[in-house]
Design a protein around this motif. Structure first.
Motif, PDB file in Angstrom:
ATOM      1  N   LYS A 133      37.173  54.783  37.062  1.00  0.00           N
ATOM      2  CA  LYS A 133      35.952  54.182  37.610  1.00  0.00           C
ATOM      3  C   LYS A 133      35.837  52.738  37.142  1.00  0.00           C
ATOM      4  N   LYS A 168      33.326  51.388  42.173  1.00  0.00           N
ATOM      5  CA  LYS A 168      34.134  52.398  42.882  1.00  0.00           C
ATOM      6  C   LYS A 168      35.099  53.111  41.943  1.00  0.00           C
ATOM      7  N   GLU A 179      37.077  49.852  50.582  1.00  0.00           N
ATOM      8  CA  GLU A 179      36.055  49.496  49.584  1.00  0.00           C
ATOM      9  C   GLU A 179      36.267  48.078  49.056  1.00  0.00           C
TER      10      GLU A 179
END
Ligand code: C2O
Length: 586
Positions: free
Chosen positions: A118, A156, A567
């Protein structure tokens, strides 16, 4: 008669047990005995060559699929925080799960690793590379922004999935620009068999240079400096050290008299080459990077960036405290701590009762200061490189360029071009889409023929005489030869019969380096100098291996890859960059 009977009896006992007890103080003899074993036996202190049914230290792990394993999951989160590992004072840092080094990732040979990363950084992309992991048919999990993935955007998460086809010691680190210098680094152990016996595994011992200023600030200086990169301030051994003012503390390696210990030494530096030694305790070296070697004994080891040596020490000295000495390869790098009186290293501490917890007073070997690789590294499972490849070498000429128009931007070039990856369009995206124009993702060399051996040689052309630790992704390479000056294209002095095999080898200052490997892993693989400043200055090439198979789906489902790019492209929009890409991007 009596003698004959007892011999028969002991032979009978041996075959019943199925295991030959051996004297671990004689590694050469162990190696010979262990070569004969490739079957079902249990891994233990006196049988480290064993693994599980059909797999052992004699298994050719490139040729044979690994043992069936389980799935091992880790969650890593990268955040902006501060770090004060040597007591000099807190500096801004980027850490994994709030710690330096990050958590030790541990699995067994044959396991599948699932690692969720992450990105909780405020305004950096990221991408984690599993250094030395072969990524067989899983190139999209290699973790190189702009080459095998789009960077992970802030907020993300990316899931990396790969199989441990090798075993031994390594590390993982951010491959996004100079980010690993901010602290985005951890170590990795894949348990498996070994070429010599030991009682206890002490785990990883990462050694790194440490800077008091942020890596990105230093990277900018380095990009526009004609006098070379900035000087480090200290070193860290497993994330700690004394500082020049005497604060901070040494890492302690705890042992008990009478036991043999495995220590996994890793150089996780940005710029430093080290030499290491342990007073009174010579090393039995059993690996070079992820490759098991014929054990040999040495009083010191040179270790360049990205390299690993697993060593065994015998705690057979008078119970006490001994220096684990770290010396600098001052022939190629420097550190401000060297002008202080601080001993560089860690403390080997016997925990036997009565031994005080104190700084050692032992003396030891004089450490070398060069930046050359070890030369005694013979792979345990032998391989021969076909001599036919010598006639068709791929030449990679290393030069440099200083661009006055860009405030003296210093770049390294290979065959005239420098690497500058496009984070929005990684090379793998171009390949999957059938494209052939890689833009500034430079020096893409095709290796088209399945299982064919290829020879690449890096030839220094620049007048700047620096050694470079060259690292290849997706493979171990075979080091056929190296030298100063220019390679004469002859086979004289080259090793084709069981050459050293590893994933980082040092290009000698002003010289050449010959590396061979077969096209046995479809994908796009970067090869670069592991000095972070030099990687940022573009010192890298890419090998596109078996393009058709990559396009045809050999790298598996690309849904995670595509999600990552969607993303990132949402975050990093043309004309809407929160900051500029000022370096190579890797
Ligand atoms: Cu340690 Cu490109 O990697």
């Amino acid at each position: 008669m009596l003698w004959g009977a007892s011999l028969l009896l002991s032979l009978g006992t041996l075959s019943l047990a199925g295991v030959i007890p051996r004297d671990t103080s004689a590694p050469e003899i162990n190696a010979v005995l262990e070569e004969r074993q490739d079957g079902a036996c249990t891994n233990g202190p006196n049988t480290r060559s064993c693994w599980s049914s059909g797999f052992s230290i004699s298994t050719d792990f490139d040729a044979k699929a690994p043992p069936a394993g389980t799935t091992v999951t880790y969650n890593l989160e990268i955040t902006n925080t501060t770090a004060n590992p040597d007591g000099n004072g807190a500096r801004p840092a980027m850490l994994i799960n709030g710690q330096y080094p990050g958590p030790v990732i541990r699995a067994s040979w044959g396991d599948t690793l699932v690692i969720n990363v992450k990105n909780s950084l405020q305004d950096n992309g990221t991408g984690i590379h599993w250094h030395g992991i072969r990524q067989l048919n899983s190139c999209q999990h290699d973790g190189v922004p702009g080459i095998t993935e789009c960077p992970i955007a802030p907020g993300k998460t990316r899931q990396y999935v790969f199989k441990a086809t090798q075993f031994g010691t390594s590390w993982y680190h951010s491959h996004w620009s100079a980010q690993y210098g901010e602290g985005v680094v951890g170590t990795l152990i894949i348990d498996g068999p070994a070429t010599a016996n030991y009682d206890i595994d002490l785990g990883t011992l990462p050694i790194a240079d440490w800077y008091y200023k942020p890596a990105f600030e230093l990277n900018e200086q380095s990009l526009h400096s004609v006098t070379g990169p900035p000087t480090a301030d200290n070193i860290l051994v497993n994330g700690m050290h004394k500082n020049a003012k005497g604060g901070g503390s040494y890492y302690k390696i705890n042992v008990k008299k009478g036991k043999k210990y495995r220590i996994r030494i890793i150089n996780t530096s940005v710029d430093a080459m080290f030499h290491v030694a342990m007073d009174g305790h010579p090393f039995t070296v059993i690996t070079s990077d992820f490759v098991p070697i014929k054990p040999y004994v040495t009083s010191q080891l040179g270790i360049n960036i990205g390299q690993r040596y697993d060593v065994i020490i015998n705690a057979n000295q008078t119970a006490g405290n001994y220096w684990f000495r770290v010396g600098y390869g001052t022939a190629c790098s420097n550190n401000n701590i060297l002008t202080s009186n601080i001993q560089l290293g860690a403390i080997l501490h016997y925990t036997d009762t009565g031994v005080p917890d104190a700084e050692p007073t032992t003396s030891g070997v004089t450490l070398k200061t060069d930046c050359d690789d070890e030369t005694n590294l013979t792979p345990f499972v032998p391989n021969t490189v076909p001599s036919s490849i010598i006639s068709a070498p791929g030449e990679l000429d290393l030069n440099h360029n200083i661009d006055a128009a860009q405030n003296n931007l210093f770049t390294w070039t290979i065959d005239g071009s420098t690497q500058r990856v496009n984070w929005n369009t990684p090379s793998l995206k171009t390949i999957l889409g059938g494209g052939t124009d890689f833009g500034n993702n430079s020096n893409v060399h095709e290796m088209a023929t399945k299982d064919n051996w290829y020879l690449w040689y890096i030839q220094t052309v620049t007048f700047i005489p620096l050694p470079h630790p060259i690292h290849l992704h997706g493979h171990d390479f075979y080091v056929l030869g190296k030298g100063s000056g220019t390679w004469d294209k002859s086979t004289a002095g080259l090793t084709l019969n069981n050459p050293t095999r590893r994933d980082v080898a040092t290009l000698p200052a002003g010289g050449y380096l010959l590396l061979a490997f077969p096209a046995d892993n479809p994908g796009i693989w970067v090869m670069h100098c592991h000095i972070a400043w030099h990687a940022s200055q573009g010192l890298s090439v890419q090998f596109l291996e078996r393009r058709g198979e990559v396009q045809g789906g050999s790298v598996g489902s690309t849904s995670e890859f595509n999600k990552g790019c969607t993303e990132w492209n949402d975050y990093w929009k043309p004309g809407n960059h929160p900051y500029e890409q000022t370096d190579s991007g890797i």
